[in-house]
Design an enzyme around this catalytic site. Structure first.
Site, short mmCIF file in Angstrom:
data_model
loop_
_atom_site.label_atom_id
_atom_site.label_comp_id
_atom_site.label_asym_id
_atom_site.label_seq_id
_atom_site.Cartn_x
_atom_site.Cartn_y
_atom_site.Cartn_z
N GLU A 231 4.09 -3.97 0.58
CA GLU A 231 4.76 -2.98 0.05
C GLU A 231 3.95 -1.70 -0.54
O GLU A 231 2.77 -1.95 -1.30
CB GLU A 231 5.44 -3.38 -1.16
CG GLU A 231 6.18 -2.56 -2.02
CD GLU A 231 7.01 -3.54 -3.06
OE1 GLU A 231 7.57 -2.78 -3.81
OE2 GLU A 231 7.12 -4.62 -3.10
N ASP A 233 4.32 1.13 -3.17
CA ASP A 233 5.36 1.94 -3.97
C ASP A 233 4.89 3.43 -4.31
O ASP A 233 3.92 3.66 -5.04
CB ASP A 233 5.46 1.23 -5.27
CG ASP A 233 6.03 0.05 -5.40
OD1 ASP A 233 6.96 -0.27 -4.62
OD2 ASP A 233 5.73 -0.95 -5.70
N GLU A 236 7.79 4.69 -8.58
CA GLU A 236 8.64 4.13 -9.50
C GLU A 236 8.56 4.74 -10.66
O GLU A 236 7.57 5.10 -11.24
CB GLU A 236 7.94 2.67 -9.75
CG GLU A 236 8.16 1.82 -8.39
CD GLU A 236 7.85 0.38 -8.47
OE1 GLU A 236 8.93 -0.47 -8.60
OE2 GLU A 236 6.81 0.13 -8.77
N HIS A 247 0.68 -2.82 -2.63
CA HIS A 247 0.80 -4.46 -2.81
C HIS A 247 0.48 -4.77 -1.27
O HIS A 247 1.46 -5.17 -0.52
CB HIS A 247 2.16 -4.96 -2.97
CG HIS A 247 2.81 -4.37 -4.50
ND1 HIS A 247 2.98 -5.06 -5.53
CD2 HIS A 247 3.29 -3.19 -4.74
CE1 HIS A 247 3.32 -4.43 -6.55
NE2 HIS A 247 3.74 -3.37 -6.18
#
Length: 461
Positions: A231, A233, A236, A247
């Site tokens: 993942e 990101d 956020e 991640h």
């Protein structure tokens, strides 16, 4: 969606569930969302873009009638005696995007509303960018940059308007799971680095075995299985704080989607599974710059902004090794470089994510080194090279009240200690009941998505 102690537990319609057969009561029509691909020669508009709602939000019922397969936060065990039987008997329905879910698109802009009240009340949503009606758009971010405009002015403490990439299958798992008849068109196949166990159907089977209803969410629960993948990101954020975070995972296919159980899902040892749940985050406030992002600050969250993220490789090619993830902002026509770290103990003032930054950050913050153990940027880059799906969502947090993003976390930590303070929100903020009651009109607007060669998706001046 997506850092320390965070597990995806989304609210949905009172009678919303996910399923793998296809219903016939509501025609599935994806909202159109245009976006651009950019090179040194200029940007080309992809007017065929569209978004699909995640299957976890959709109504599922017995094929051919209106009997629910899942109600509230429990399965109908008369129908769903086991995972395969449930998948064979239950149909997932098309979505009425705007009236039921508060999702609307106009040109290159997508609006996601937090609370939508109709016959039932819907909370939050998650959608995917499509390449066609039945396949997700895949992005290889290596040696590229990804840019978008965002308006977070209506996102208070406790909410997250997120834009990120996960290593899902382009067809939503349709090809590899015989029990999945719905596919990407109906938003199946989700995974992320938290290995979420609240996903109701995984690999074409219902997550019925071991299902435990949530103690604080009347629409969610967890089963024996989770679904893991790498993942990235990109964003956020709410109006108070923002973070971007890679991640990596060591699942099949260098971070590709894999069903997990037990310790593979980071349970009970948070750091003993297939993926890095914490990531290596860059949150300007957490990095010591308290006046960079927020209302009236350098990046003024009362106004729309442009967010640029660059993925730099060792040989400046899409087949190279990922060495740096860099952030740039544009607001009011001016390019603003990312803030620099401001903590004693960091060997140098960093303004981007590198393996050296992550090593120093984890040491100074005394955080677990899960990012490094899962391969760091090298492993993250391997996953990105396989192609990722773009996810856009709005959600509140039943696990940690979003305090990991916008407040002091852990709440019993010393806020003067490096890494504890992440934003100015109170440690008593973010309770979903409060956020849903007090901020039902919250929303996030994503627009002007661009993807291309580094330096081509925004104007420098």
């Amino acid at each position: 969606m997506l850092t320390t102690t965070l597990v995806f537990t989304f609210l949905s319609l009172l009678y919303t569930v996910s399923g793998q057969q296809v219903g016939s009561y509501q025609t599935e029509t994806h909202p159109k969302l245009s976006w651009q691909t950019c090179t040194r020669s200029g940007c080309t508009t992809n007017s065929a873009g569209e978004v699909a709602l995640d299957a976890n939000w959709r109504w599922t019922h017995i094929t051919g009638n209106y009997t629910n397969c899942y109600t509230g936060n429990t399965w109908n065990t008369t129908i769903c005696t086991d995972g395969k039987t449930c998948a064979s008997k239950c149909a997932v329905e098309g979505a009425n995007y705007q009236s039921t879910y508060g999702i609307s698109a106009s040109g290159n802009a997508l609006t996601l509303k937090f609370v939508t009240k109709g016959e039932n009340t819907n909370i939050g949503s998650r959608v995917y960018l499509m390449a066609s009606e039945s396949r997700y758009q895949m992005f290889n971010l290596l040696n590229k940059e990804f840019t978008f405009d965002v308006d977070v002015s209506q996102l208070p403490c406790g909410l997250n308007g997120a834009l990120y990439f996960v290593q899902m299958d382009a067809d939503g798992g349709l090809g590899k799971s015989s029990g999945n008849k719905a596919g990407a068109k109906y938003g199946t196949g989700y995974c992320d680095s938290q290995c979420p166990r609240d996903i109701k159907y995984i690999d074409g089977e219902a997550n019925v075995a071991g299902w435990q209803p949530s103690s604080n969410d009347t629409n969610a629960g967890t089963g024996n299985y989770g679904t893991c993948c790498s993942e990235m990101d990109i964003w956020e954020a709410n109006s108070i704080a923002t973070a971007y975070t890679p991640h990596p995972c060591k699942t099949t296919n260098d971070g590709g989607q894999q069903r997990c159980t037990g310790q593979q899902c980071n349970v009970p040892d948070r750091y003993g599974g297939l993926c890095d749940p914490d990531g290596c985050d860059f949150n300007s406030f957490r990095m010591g710059e308290k006046n960079f992002y927020g209302p009236g600050m350098t990046i003024d969250t009362k106004k729309k902004m442009t967010v640029v993220t660059q993925f730099i490789t060792n040989n400046n090619s899409t087949s190279g090794t990922l060495t740096e993830i860099r952030r740039v902002y544009v607001q009011d026509g001016k390019v603003v470089q990312n803030s620099k770290t401001n903590f004693p103990g960091l060997l140098s003032p960093y303004d981007s994510i590198t393996d050296k930054f992550c090593d120093d950050q984890k040491k100074v913050f005394q955080d677990a080194t899960s990012f490094q153990k899962n391969g760091g940027l090298v492993q993250m880059g391997k996953g990105l090279s396989k192609g990722h799906v773009l996810v856009l969502s709005i959600w509140d947090d039943h696990t940690a009240n979003m305090l990991w993003l916008d407040s002091n976390y852990p709440t019993n930590g010393d806020a003067s200690k490096p890494g504890i303070a992440r934003g100015t929100c109170s440690t008593s903020s973010g309770n979903p009941k409060d956020v849903e009651a007090n901020s039902p009109n919250a929303q996030v607007i994503f627009s002007n998505i661009k993807f291309g060669d580094i330096g081509t998706t925004y104007t420098s001046r």
